[in-house]
Design an enzyme around this catalytic site. Structure first.
Site, PDB file in Angstrom:
ATOM      1  N   ASP A  18       0.692  -1.140  -0.137  1.00  0.00           N
ATOM      2  CA  ASP A  18       0.130  -0.029   0.035  1.00  0.00           C
ATOM      3  C   ASP A  18       0.882   1.125  -0.018  1.00  0.00           C
ATOM      4  O   ASP A  18       1.677   1.515   1.071  1.00  0.00           O
ATOM      5  CB  ASP A  18      -1.099  -0.094   0.893  1.00  0.00           C
ATOM      6  CG  ASP A  18      -2.087   1.252   1.132  1.00  0.00           C
ATOM      7  OD1 ASP A  18      -2.113   1.642   0.209  1.00  0.00           O
ATOM      8  OD2 ASP A  18      -2.814   1.184   2.292  1.00  0.00           O
ATOM      9  N   ASP A 112      -2.567   2.550  -6.042  1.00  0.00           N
ATOM     10  CA  ASP A 112      -1.960   2.518  -4.941  1.00  0.00           C
ATOM     11  C   ASP A 112      -1.682   1.325  -4.168  1.00  0.00           C
ATOM     12  O   ASP A 112      -0.727   1.273  -3.180  1.00  0.00           O
ATOM     13  CB  ASP A 112      -1.944   3.633  -4.323  1.00  0.00           C
ATOM     14  CG  ASP A 112      -3.302   3.726  -3.557  1.00  0.00           C
ATOM     15  OD1 ASP A 112      -4.206   3.153  -4.069  1.00  0.00           O
ATOM     16  OD2 ASP A 112      -3.396   4.602  -2.483  1.00  0.00           O
ATOM     17  N   GLU A 113      -2.336   0.155  -4.344  1.00  0.00           N
ATOM     18  CA  GLU A 113      -2.305  -0.919  -3.671  1.00  0.00           C
ATOM     19  C   GLU A 113      -2.514  -2.091  -4.419  1.00  0.00           C
ATOM     20  O   GLU A 113      -3.262  -2.150  -5.453  1.00  0.00           O
ATOM     21  CB  GLU A 113      -3.370  -0.977  -2.423  1.00  0.00           C
ATOM     22  CG  GLU A 113      -4.362  -0.801  -2.718  1.00  0.00           C
ATOM     23  CD  GLU A 113      -5.673  -1.038  -1.546  1.00  0.00           C
ATOM     24  OE1 GLU A 113      -5.210  -1.835  -0.516  1.00  0.00           O
ATOM     25  OE2 GLU A 113      -6.491  -0.175  -1.219  1.00  0.00           O
TER      26      GLU A 113
END
Length: 361
Positions: A18, A112-113
């Site tokens: 993350d 983003d993860e």
């Protein structure tokens, strides 16, 4: 519990990566004047919502999805910057390339993860913890951005672990630690347990993972339907979901919030046109097609309505334009000012799956 199923779950090596305050961190990286300052991406001091907040802003209680006016009230020195999704996507692609050096089993959750299954990996590394350390170092070297990682034997625990030592942290939950870790955690921190479900659990006297584990499968199924079984198992540190690299996207959409409420059809249509362009560009880039067009309208009092049309497969941008135009005509003139408009395509399928002949809307 079926011991064979449990054992197979425990033998997986799952990493959840993350990025730390991703959008805001990219902006601070690219603009030195923003470093060390409270930054909100998206919105403005008067309208819209915060898409992302820097850690400096989070210390004031600012977070994503918060109305901009509330964020500004909490943090008077908050700096609003426009989002640059093209840049974020480029950085996300850099990070994804790093992931794929280690495993083809990468399941992105957003820009983003992502989850990675490194049980078997391209580097033949025995330790998932060492892989996570190496990936985080490579991400920083390539992007000058930090990432937090969770390492465990299933997706649920890896996701929880990645949030434990943010920012720029690493947390490992080993098989013998899983059940105890879950037992001590408030249920409101469980991934997949939203505010409404957490409130219902609290009304039933379920505050922690230990409280959840004390309930029978029948009790949880009666209270939460099909989700009850999931809650029963995660309370025991068990999650049998696999990392799926080809997660099917269910919809494609874009929306925008206006500085001044709109009341005229022509003004609303001008705002919708770039949204249509953006959504159709994604359709063409990813070789998908859609059958359902949805218009989202948020009024000045924050009431939200949607209007949809489902028909033949859209094969041309002009068909999408006609559908959105028709939906907008059904809404205007509006009963009150319009503060947000959005357009979404759903019922998606691969371009190759289209019938040879399709009728226009």
């Amino acid at each position: 519990m079926d011991s064979s199923e449990s054992d197979s779950t425990r033998h997986r090596k799952i990493i959840h990566i993350d990025m730390d305050a991703f959008f805001a961190s990219v902006e601070q990286r690219d603009n030195p004047d923003l470093r060390g300052k409270p930054v909100a991406v998206g919105g403005s001091s008067l309208r819209g919502v915060v898409a992302a907040a820097s850690y400096e802003a989070r210390t004031f209680g600012v977070h994503s999805a918060m109305p901009s006016v509330t964020a500004k009230r909490k943090c008077p020195d908050l700096i609003f910057v426009r989002h640059r999704f093209d840049v974020y996507k480029q950085v996300s692609r850099q990070i994804r390339d790093i992931f794929e050096d280690y495993t083809p089993l990468v399941e992105p959750l957003s820009l983003d993860e992502a989850y990675l299954d490194v049980t078997e990996n391209r580097k033949n590394m025995a330790s998932a913890t060492e892989i996570a350390k190496e990936i985080r170092a490579r991400i920083f070297e390539a992007t000058q951005l930090t990432a937090s990682a969770g390492v465990s034997y299933n997706k649920f625990l890896a996701k929880l672990a990645s949030d434990q030592n943010k920012p720029n942290g690493l947390c490992v939950i080993r098989p013998e630690q899983g059940a105890a870790f879950v037992a001590a955690l408030p249920v409101k921190k469980f991934h997949g347990v939203g505010p409404a479900t957490a409130a219902k659990m609290h009304r039933l006297g379920i505050e922690t993972g230990a409280d959840l584990r004390a309930r029978s499968l029948d009790d949880l199924t009666r209270a939460f339907g099909v989700s009850g079984k999931h809650y029963y198992w995660i309370a025991r540190g068990v999650d049998r979901r696999e990392v799926k690299p080809d997660r099917e996207r269910k919809s494609i959409g874009a929306e925008t919030t206006f500085f001044t409420d709109l009341t005229a059809f022509d003004a609303a249509w001008r705002e919708l046109e770039p949204l249509i362009d953006k959504v159709w560009r994604h359709v063409e880039t990813n070789a998908v097609r859609a059958r359902t067009v949805t218009l989202k309208v948020k009024f000045s009092d924050f009431q939200i309505i949607t209007r949809s049309h489902t028909g033949a497969v859209l094969t041309d941008k002009s068909e999408m334009i006609a559908a959105v135009n028709s939906l907008l005509l059904n809404v205007f003139p509006p009963p009150k000012g319009v503060r947000l408009l959005g357009v979404t395509l759903s019922n998606l399928g691969a371009e190759a799956d289209e019938p040879q002949l399709s009728l226009g809307l």
